[in-house]
Design an enzyme around this catalytic site. Structure first.
Site, PDB file in Angstrom:
ATOM      1  N   ASP A 100       0.854  -1.226   0.110  1.00 32.62           N
ATOM      2  CA  ASP A 100       0.121  -0.021   0.239  1.00 32.62           C
ATOM      3  C   ASP A 100       0.946   1.289  -0.160  1.00 32.62           C
ATOM      4  OD1 ASP A 100      -2.464   1.368   0.083  1.00 32.62           O
ATOM      5  OD2 ASP A 100      -3.152   0.356   1.642  1.00 32.62           O
TER       6      ASP A 100
ATOM      7  N   ASP B   2     -10.575   2.037  -3.476  1.00 32.95           N
ATOM      8  CA  ASP B   2     -11.374   1.716  -2.185  1.00 32.95           C
ATOM      9  C   ASP B   2     -12.622   1.616  -1.969  1.00 32.95           C
ATOM     10  OD1 ASP B   2      -8.682   1.570  -1.101  1.00 32.95           O
ATOM     11  OD2 ASP B   2      -8.474   3.244   0.111  1.00 32.95           O
TER      12      ASP B   2
END
Length: 734
Positions: free
Chosen positions: A473, A543
Site C-alpha cells: 500500500d 477503495d
C-alpha cells in the site's frame, strides 16, 4: 557481426548485413520500417539529419512504397521545425512545440539540435543514436516492437560525453505523431479517491491538452494513458484508434498538441515541474518507456490489444502467469484489532467457502493500534502475536490456503521508533513544516540508507515467514519533496531516484523470493501504470467497494488495463461508501469481472450467506480463466447514468463467452435491452447456460454464433440492483 544485427555508423554508409525480422532499413531512402501484429511503423532520416515519423497505422504490404522524409515550409512565425513530425527533438532552432529534451549548459547555452548519427538493429529492437550538431550530447532512441500486438515501446538514454556537467530541464521519452485530421476524439482517465478511472471524451482542437501528475506518484486524478480515435464511431469496435501508456510510477506528463494544420503530436515522460537532473561527464539518464499502439477495431479493439500485451509481455511471469486466486482480506472484519485467535477464526470461515488466499491487513506490526502510530516499525507485535506469525500461517496452510500480508513500506508515522531515530529519512525541506497525510510522512526512497532499510525488513519478513503475497500500500502523495542530504544541484533528482529504487527493491525481492506475489495499492488506484505492473501481479483499482459504483470504475479501468490484473472485493451491505443495500449475488457478480476477493466481515454472515458465497465462488472458478485471460467486449456501458451494464469475456481459444448483465432499476415496465455478443465463430454452434439467474424458456439451447451475435439474447431482469451471469459454450462438431 552476428546475423540479425545491422550497424550503420554514417548516414551515407549503407547497411550490408542481412536484413531479416520485423525491422528493415532502406539505406537508399534512409527509412526504417517496423512490422508486427497488424501494425506498421515507419520513420526516416531527412537530408538535414532530422528523424521524422512517416507512417503509423494498419499494416502495409511489404511491396508498398514507403513515404519519404521531407521538410515542410512555413513563415517567419511558423518555422519548418515546428510543423515537422519529429520523432525526438531538442529545444533549439526556433522550436515552439514541446521538446523531448531541454538542456542548460554551464556556459548559459540552452540550444540543442539533434541529428542522426548511427543505428543498430537486433531482432525486435532498433536503436538510433542522435547527437547535437556541436556538443557531445548523445541520445540513444530505443524502439522495441512486440511481435504479437505491434505495441511499440519507445524510450531514450541521454548521455553526457562533454567535459562538464549540464542540467536536463525536460526529458520526454518519445513523441507520437498522427496524420492531419479535423475529427480526432481524445479519451483519457481522471478521478479522485473512491472515484477513480472516470472516462473522459472530448474532441481535439488546435491547442494543447496536458495530462499530468505532480504528486511524486502516478496519481488517480489522471492516469498516464490516452487514446485518440479518428471520427466519432457508432460503436466500440470500428474505427482507427491510436493509444499510449507511460510506464512510470512517479511524477509524469503527457502533452497532446494539435497544430493549426490539424496534425497531432503526443509527447510523454517526466514532468518538467520542479524537475532538474544534473548529468556529469560519462553519466546517462534513461527516460521511462512510452508505449504506443494502433487498432482499426475501435476503442474496444484497442483495449483488447493493450490487455493482451500487458498479460503476455508486461506483468511478472508473463506470458505464463498464474490465474489470480480467490482472496479473503480481513480488514473490514477486524480493522487494526488483529490477533492470532481472531485471524484463525476468520481463516476457517474463509476456507469453508472456497477461498484460496488469506490476507491479514493492517495492525499486525509495531505498536499499531490505529493509523496514528507504528508505520516504519516492521516487527511482529508481541502482544497480538506472542509466538510470531508462524502459528497463524501454519493454520492457514492446514486449511488449504496460502498466506498474505498488508505492508506500507514507503511511509512512516512520526509516532514510530523509526522516525524518532531517523527524522532525516523523510522527504523534507529543512526548517519548514512537514505536512502529514493520514498521519504519516513519506520516506525518501532516493536515499541509499532508506532503500537498504526498506529492502532489508521486507527481505527479513519474507525469509522468516512463509508469506505468498504482499498487499503493498501507499496512502498519500508527496509534499516538501526535498532531499537535503544530496548536493544542491542533485536534489531535484529525487523524483527519478526514488522511483528507480522502488523498482529495484521490487525486482530484487522477486528475484530472491520468486514465489511471492505482490499487489500494487495506493489508497485505491493512485499507483496503477505499466511501470509498476512490470513488478506486481495485480492492482487495487479503488477503495470504493460499492458494487454499483464499481461497475463504472471497473469499466473505466478496462480501457487501459486488463481485467486479469484487477482485484475486486465482495464487502458488506449496506456498503460503507453509499449506505446502499444490495444482494450478495449482485455483489459477487460485480466483483467476478476481475480477480475475485472477499472483504466482508464473515463473523456476521448467516448460514444462508455462507451457502450463497460457496456457490458463487464455485461459479467464479468455473469461468475464471475466461474472465482473467480472455478478450473483453463492452456490450452495454454503465457510463452516463445508464440503467444497464453488460460485459462479455471471450476465452483465448474462442470456445467460451462469459456474460455479466446488471440492472440498476426497472422503470415504467421497460424491457432489458437485447444483448448482442461479439467475437464468436459465426459458423460455430454455441450452447447457452445460466450460471446465476434464469434464462427465458423461449431462448434456444443451441444456435450458431451468427444467431447469437445478430439475433441477440433477451433476458428478463426486473427490480433494483439485479444481475445475472450466463455463458455461451462452443459445441464440438460430431
Amino acid at each position: 557481426m552476428s546475423v540479425g544485427l545491422i550497424s550503420v555508423t554514417s548516414p551515407l554508409k549503407a547497411a550490408t548485413a542481412p536484413q531479416s525480422g520485423p525491422i528493415r532499413y532502406d539505406s537508399a531512402a534512409r527509412t526504417f520500417r517496423m512490422d508486427a501484429g497488424d501494425v506498421t511503423y515507419i520513420l526516416g532520416v531527412a537530408e538535414d539529419g532530422d528523424l521524422q515519423t512517416l507512417y503509423w497505422g494498419k499494416r502495409l504490404r511489404i511491396q508498398d512504397p514507403s513515404p519519404a522524409p521531407r521538410t515542410e515550409g512555413g513563415s517567419g512565425f511558423e518555422l519548418p521545425i515546428d510543423v515537422t513530425p519529429h520523432e525526438f527533438v531538442g529545444w533549439g532552432g526556433g522550436l515552439y512545440v514541446v521538446p523531448n529534451l531541454k538542456v542548460s549548459f554551464p556556459d548559459g547555452n540552452r540550444d540543442l539540435v539533434l541529428h542522426y548519427l548511427s543505428h543498430t538493429i537486433r531482432e525486435n529492437t532498433l536503436t538510433i543514436k542522435v547527437k547535437d550538431i556541436e556538443r557531445d550530447v548523445v541520445v540513444d532512441l530505443i524502439y522495441e516492437m512486440d511481435p504479437a500486438t505491434g505495441v511499440l515501446a519507445r524510450s531514450a538514454r541521454i548521455e553526457n560525453r562533454t567535459k562538464e556537467a549540464f542540467t536536463i530541464e525536460e526529458a520526454f521519452a518519445a513523441t507520437w505523431n498522427l496524420p492531419s485530421s479535423s475529427d480526432y476524439q481524445l479519451r483519457y482517465l481522471t478521478g479522485r479517491w473512491a472515484s477513480e478511472f472516470n472516462l473522459q471524451e472530448q474532441a481535439l482542437h488546435p491547442g494543447k491538452v496536458v495530462l499530468e501528475s505532480r504528486r511524486g506518484s502516478t496519481g488517480d486524478e489522471v492516469n498516464p494513458w490516452f487514446a485518440i480515435e479518428r471520427g466519432a464511431q457508432p460503436d466500440q469496435d470500428t474505427g482507427d484508434v491510436w493509444f499510449g501508456a507511460l510506464a512510470w510510477s512517479g511524477s509524469w506528463q503527457i502533452n497532446v498538441e494539435q497544430n493549426a494544420a490539424n496534425r497531432v503530436r503526443v509527447t510523454g515522460g517526466f514532468t518538467p515541474f520542479d524537475f532538474a537532473y544534473s548529468l556529469k561527464p560519462g553519466q546517462s539518464l534513461d527516460t521511462p518507456k512510452f508505449y504506443g499502439g494502433y487498432s482499426d477495431g475501435g476503442i474496444g479493439g484497442a483495449s483488447r490489444l493493450l490487455h493482451r500485451f500487458e498479460l503476455d509481455a508486461v506483468v511478472p511471469q508473463s506470458p505464463n502467469r498464474k490465474l489470480r486466486p480467490v482472496l479473503y482480506n480481513s480488514w473490514e472484519a477486524t480493522g487494526f484489532d488483529v490477533n492470532e485467535a481472531g485471524q484463525e477464526a476468520l481463516a476457517e470461515k474463509a476456507a469453508s467457502i472456497g477461498v484460496e488466499r488469506f490476507v491479514m491487513d493492517d495492525g499486525w506490526f509495531g505498536k499499531r493500534k490505529d493509523d496514528h502510530a507504528g508505520l516504519g516499525d516492521w516487527y511482529v507485535n508481541p502482544q497480538k502475536f506472542p509466538n510470531g506469525l508462524k502459528p497463524l500461517i501454519d493454520k492457514v496452510h492446514t486449511l488449504g490456503m496460502d498466506f498474505g500480508l498488508w505492508v506500507e513500506p514507503e511511509m512512516v508515522n512520526p509516532d514510530s521508533d523509526l522516525y524518532r531515530a531517523h527524522p532525516d529519512w523523510v522527504l523534507n525541506f529543512p526548517g519548514r513544516p512537514r505536512t502529514e497525510g493520514r498521519n504519516q510522512l513519506v520516506l525518501n526512497l532516493a536515499r541509499p540508507d532508506v532503500r537498504a532499510y526498506v529492502y532489508g525488513f521486507l527481505d527479513k519478513l519474507l525469509t522468516e515467514n512463509d508469506v505468498a503475497f504482499l498487499k503493498w500500500d501507499y496512502n498519500r502523495n508527496w509534499s516538501e519533496p526535498g532531499w537535503p542530504a544530496a548536493p544542491l544541484e542533485q536534489q531535484k533528482q529525487v523524483y527519478v531516484e526514488a522511483v528507480r529504487n522502488l523498482y529495484n527493491i521490487l525486482a530484487e525481492l522477486r528475484a530472491k523470493h520468486p514465489k511471492v506475489e505482490i499487489e500494487s495499492c495506493s489508497g485505491g488506484g493512485a499507483r496503477v501504470d505499466l511501470g509498476v505492473l512490470r513488478y506486481t501481479d495485480e492492482v487495487w483499482p479503488s477503495d470504493n467497494t460499492d458494487p454499483f459504483d464499481r461497475l463504472r470504475i471497473q469499466n473505466g479501468f478496462s480501457y487501459a488495463y486488463a481485467p486479469g490484473v484487477m482485484m475486486a472485493w465482495v464487502t458488506d451491505s449496506p456498503n460503507w461508501m453509499n449506505n446502499r443495500s444490495t444482494s450478495l449475488e449482485y455483489r459477487f457478480l460485480s466483483s467476478m469481472q476481475g480477480g475475485l476477493g472477499i472483504g466482508a466481515n464473515l463473523n456476521k454472515w448467516t448460514p444462508e450467506e455462507f451457502a450463497t458465497a460457496k456457490t458463487m465462488i464455485a461459479q467464479y472458478k468455473r469461468v475464471r480463466s475466461t474472465v482473467q485471460e480472455g478478450a473483453l467486449y463492452r456490450l452495454i456501458s454503465p457510463e452516463n447514468g445508464s440503467e444497464h451494464s453488460v460485459t462479455e469475456s471471450l476465452s483465448k481459444d474462442g470456445r467460451e463467452a462469459t456474460l455479466f448483465a446488471f440492472l440498476h432499476s426497472s422503470q415504467l415496465g421497460e424491457s432489458y435491452p437485447r444483448i448482442y455478443p461479439r467475437g464468436l465463430d459465426e459458423a460455430g454452434e454455441y450452447s447457452i447456460r445460466a450460471l446465476d439467474g434464469q434464462l427465458d424458456s423461449r431462448i434456444p439451447q443451441h444456435a450458431s454464433g451468427d444467431y447469437w451475435m445478430h439475433h441477440g439474447i433477451e433476458i428478463s431482469l426486473r427490480g433494483d440492483f439485479q444481475a445475472m451471469l450466463f455463458t455461451l459454450e462452443k459445441v464440438e462438431a460430431k
